[in-house]
Design a protein around this motif. Structure first.
Motif, PDB file in Angstrom:
ATOM      1  N   LYS A   1       0.831  -1.206   0.000  1.00 51.73           N
ATOM      2  CA  LYS A   1       0.000   0.000   0.000  1.00 51.73           C
ATOM      3  C   LYS A   1       0.865   1.255   0.000  1.00 51.73           C
ATOM      4  O   LYS A   1       0.481   2.289  -0.556  1.00 51.73           O
ATOM      5  N   MET A   2       2.054   1.172   0.617  1.00 54.61           N
ATOM      6  CA  MET A   2       2.986   2.303   0.585  1.00 54.61           C
ATOM      7  C   MET A   2       3.464   2.565  -0.838  1.00 54.61           C
ATOM      8  O   MET A   2       3.555   3.720  -1.273  1.00 54.61           O
ATOM      9  N   VAL A   3       3.793   1.489  -1.555  1.00 55.35           N
ATOM     10  CA  VAL A   3       4.218   1.639  -2.952  1.00 55.35           C
ATOM     11  C   VAL A   3       3.116   2.286  -3.770  1.00 55.35           C
ATOM     12  O   VAL A   3       3.357   3.194  -4.582  1.00 55.35           O
ATOM     13  N   GLU A   4       1.881   1.871  -3.540  1.00 56.15           N
ATOM     14  CA  GLU A   4       0.736   2.431  -4.257  1.00 56.15           C
ATOM     15  C   GLU A   4       0.576   3.918  -3.960  1.00 56.15           C
ATOM     16  O   GLU A   4       0.372   4.734  -4.877  1.00 56.15           O
ATOM     17  N   ALA A   5       0.668   4.314  -2.680  1.00 55.72           N
ATOM     18  CA  ALA A   5       0.531   5.721  -2.309  1.00 55.72           C
ATOM     19  C   ALA A   5       1.684   6.555  -2.864  1.00 55.72           C
ATOM     20  O   ALA A   5       1.486   7.702  -3.288  1.00 55.72           O
ATOM     21  N   ALA A   6       2.898   5.989  -2.877  1.00 53.90           N
ATOM     22  CA  ALA A   6       4.054   6.724  -3.379  1.00 53.90           C
ATOM     23  C   ALA A   6       3.984   6.958  -4.879  1.00 53.90           C
ATOM     24  O   ALA A   6       4.593   7.907  -5.399  1.00 53.90           O
ATOM     25  N   ARG A   7       3.245   6.121  -5.591  1.00 52.07           N
ATOM     26  CA  ARG A   7       3.130   6.234  -7.055  1.00 52.07           C
ATOM     27  C   ARG A   7       1.800   6.860  -7.471  1.00 52.07           C
ATOM     28  O   ARG A   7       1.285   6.555  -8.544  1.00 52.07           O
ATOM     29  N   ASP A   8       1.267   7.743  -6.622  1.00 55.83           N
ATOM     30  CA  ASP A   8       0.017   8.447  -6.929  1.00 55.83           C
ATOM     31  C   ASP A   8      -1.123   7.466  -7.194  1.00 55.83           C
ATOM     32  O   ASP A   8      -1.952   7.667  -8.064  1.00 55.83           O
ATOM     33  N   PHE A   9      -1.147   6.380  -6.412  1.00 62.04           N
ATOM     34  CA  PHE A   9      -2.176   5.357  -6.450  1.00 62.04           C
ATOM     35  C   PHE A   9      -2.289   4.652  -7.799  1.00 62.04           C
ATOM     36  O   PHE A   9      -3.350   4.132  -8.149  1.00 62.04           O
ATOM     37  N   SER A  10      -1.210   4.634  -8.549  1.00 58.39           N
ATOM     38  CA  SER A  10      -1.126   3.704  -9.677  1.00 58.39           C
ATOM     39  C   SER A  10      -0.503   2.406  -9.150  1.00 58.39           C
ATOM     40  O   SER A  10       0.196   2.410  -8.134  1.00 58.39           O
ATOM     41  N   TRP A  11      -0.752   1.294  -9.844  1.00 57.60           N
ATOM     42  CA  TRP A  11      -0.328  -0.016  -9.352  1.00 57.60           C
ATOM     43  C   TRP A  11       0.644  -0.652 -10.343  1.00 57.60           C
ATOM     44  O   TRP A  11       0.234  -1.099 -11.418  1.00 57.60           O
ATOM     45  N   PRO A  12       1.932  -0.729  -9.987  1.00 57.60           N
ATOM     46  CA  PRO A  12       2.923  -1.248 -10.920  1.00 57.60           C
ATOM     47  C   PRO A  12       3.226  -2.737 -10.761  1.00 57.60           C
ATOM     48  O   PRO A  12       4.122  -3.252 -11.430  1.00 57.60           O
ATOM     49  N   LEU A  13       2.466  -3.441  -9.906  1.00 53.00           N
ATOM     50  CA  LEU A  13       2.871  -4.794  -9.519  1.00 53.00           C
ATOM     51  C   LEU A  13       2.027  -5.898 -10.151  1.00 53.00           C
ATOM     52  O   LEU A  13       2.165  -7.059  -9.775  1.00 53.00           O
ATOM     53  N   GLY A  14       1.180  -5.561 -11.091  1.00 56.99           N
ATOM     54  CA  GLY A  14       0.433  -6.583 -11.810  1.00 56.99           C
ATOM     55  C   GLY A  14      -0.904  -6.938 -11.186  1.00 56.99           C
ATOM     56  O   GLY A  14      -1.155  -6.689 -10.006  1.00 56.99           O
ATOM     57  N   GLU A  15      -1.788  -7.554 -11.994  1.00 58.59           N
ATOM     58  CA  GLU A  15      -3.151  -7.849 -11.557  1.00 58.59           C
ATOM     59  C   GLU A  15      -3.199  -8.927 -10.477  1.00 58.59           C
ATOM     60  O   GLU A  15      -3.987  -8.831  -9.534  1.00 58.59           O
ATOM     61  N   ILE A  16      -2.388  -9.962 -10.615  1.00 60.22           N
ATOM     62  CA  ILE A  16      -2.442 -11.069  -9.658  1.00 60.22           C
ATOM     63  C   ILE A  16      -2.061 -10.587  -8.261  1.00 60.22           C
ATOM     64  O   ILE A  16      -2.751 -10.869  -7.277  1.00 60.22           O
ATOM     65  N   LEU A  17      -0.976  -9.833  -8.165  1.00 61.61           N
ATOM     66  CA  LEU A  17      -0.550  -9.322  -6.868  1.00 61.61           C
ATOM     67  C   LEU A  17      -1.560  -8.324  -6.321  1.00 61.61           C
ATOM     68  O   LEU A  17      -1.780  -8.251  -5.105  1.00 61.61           O
ATOM     69  N   CYS A  18      -2.187  -7.557  -7.194  1.00 58.97           N
ATOM     70  CA  CYS A  18      -3.237  -6.626  -6.763  1.00 58.97           C
ATOM     71  C   CYS A  18      -4.369  -7.387  -6.091  1.00 58.97           C
ATOM     72  O   CYS A  18      -4.830  -7.015  -5.004  1.00 58.97           O
ATOM     73  N   ALA A  19      -4.826  -8.462  -6.724  1.00 62.21           N
ATOM     74  CA  ALA A  19      -5.929  -9.244  -6.171  1.00 62.21           C
ATOM     75  C   ALA A  19      -5.551  -9.886  -4.838  1.00 62.21           C
ATOM     76  O   ALA A  19      -6.323  -9.857  -3.877  1.00 62.21           O
ATOM     77  N   LEU A  20      -4.346 -10.439  -4.754  1.00 60.82           N
ATOM     78  CA  LEU A  20      -3.919 -11.122  -3.531  1.00 60.82           C
ATOM     79  C   LEU A  20      -3.702 -10.139  -2.387  1.00 60.82           C
ATOM     80  O   LEU A  20      -4.094 -10.409  -1.238  1.00 60.82           O
TER      81      LEU A  20
END
Length: 328
Positions: A65-84
């Protein structure tokens, strides 16, 4: 408030929650494991251990969640990791609500019906209650994975085309998501909160009405009830209100990111519940604070010795320089 300021504030709160919550919950985990490993552990210690594990699950997922907040709430880690990550994170939040309710029931029964409580205090009941809490939370929060993989013609992206995690839903996704959120709010927030308020209200009234109960125990009872109520109203409340508002407005609220972080603060508040609930945790925390104090004293002494040695070295160097300069 600009987007950058909001993201920085959320990131800072996530970091503080992680820095405070992780060591406190690890300390509590060690204490509860010791109590549960003893013969015939009390159901409340099993529930407290389960609550600690739920907090640790949430805390271990906070770096994502820190990575997400630091990147202006974009998600660079892929769909599978997002779901998990989303599945584990929200399950950890909602597992806490019924565990807190179970702890409140145990506290109320122990003072309202002491004889019956002692006769029926079996570890199996604590295990069953903890399993029910975990099954309810993980079962309901599977909606995170279901919505992620619903067949749609678009992917989750922000206005700039960057991938996002569990945001910017299509109408097809909202038709499934919003009713489930409303039901989740009712079953995993409002009902356990009502149970908890009922139990702690009577628990505190009984403790305060008994003259043989010491002042310290009375304050611990009040503190336990106050911290638990803070958990429900401040940590869990705003996030669950967003479910109700979203259902009636027919959309997912943009301010949800700000109230999710309040739910993460739950992992910092729960150690106070552990402290008020268990003498083993109080002893563990006191030992930890004493170690920190000793470490601080040692570090302060080392700095003083290092500073004195440096001063002596400088003074000696100046004396030698004066001797050389005067020719003596």
């Amino acid at each position: 408030m600009t987007s950058d300021t909001r993201n920085l504030g959320i990131l800072i709160i996530y970091i503080i929650s992680f820095a405070i919550g992780l060591p406190a919950n690890l300390l509590a985990l060690r204490a509860f494991v010791g109590r549960v490993r003893q013969p015939h552990p009390a159901p409340i210690h099993i529930l407290l251990l389960s609550l600690t594990l739920a907090d640790l699950l949430l805390l271990l997922l906070l770096p994502f969640k820190m990575v997400e907040a630091a990147r202006d709430f974009s998600w660079p880690l892929g769909e599978i990791l997002c779901a998990l990550v989303g599945y584990g994170f929200y399950s950890g939040i909602y597992c806490s609500t019924w565990l807190l309710a179970g702890i409140s029931i145990e506290r109320y029964r122990s003072v309202a019906f002491p004889v019956q409580y002692k006769l029926s205090r079996r570890p199996l009941y604590g295990v069953i209650a903890a399993l029910v809490s975990w099954i309810l939370s993980f079962g309901h929060c599977s909606i995170v994975i279901i919505v992620q993989y619903l067949p749609t013609n678009t992917t989750m992206t922000d206005a700039n085309g960057h991938p996002v995690c569990y945001e910017n839903f299509t109408q097809e996704q909202l038709k499934v998501l919003l009713p489930v959120r409303l039901e989740l709010c009712l079953v995993l927030f409002f009902i356990p909160m009502a149970v908890t308020i009922f139990c702690y209200w009577h628990f505190v009234c009984i403790m305060l009405s008994r003259p043989q109960v010491g002042t310290q125990k009375r304050w611990r009872a009040v503190g336990l009830a106050a911290v638990t109520l803070f958990n429900f109203l401040v940590c869990f409340g705003p996030y669950n209100v967003s479910h109700v508002v979203g259902f009636f407005q027919g959309k997912s609220q943009q301010w949800r990111a700000c109230v999710v972080l309040l739910s993460a603060l739950n992992a910092c508040v729960d150690p106070l519940i552990f402290y008020f609930s268990s003498s083993a945790v109080r002893k563990a925390f006191d030992r930890g604070l004493q170690r920190l104090k000793n470490w601080g004293v040692s570090l302060s002494g080392w700095w003083r010795r290092a500073g004195g040695l440096a001063a002596e070295t400088r003074n000696g160097s100046l004396g030698m320089a004066n001797v050389s300069f005067t020719g003596q």
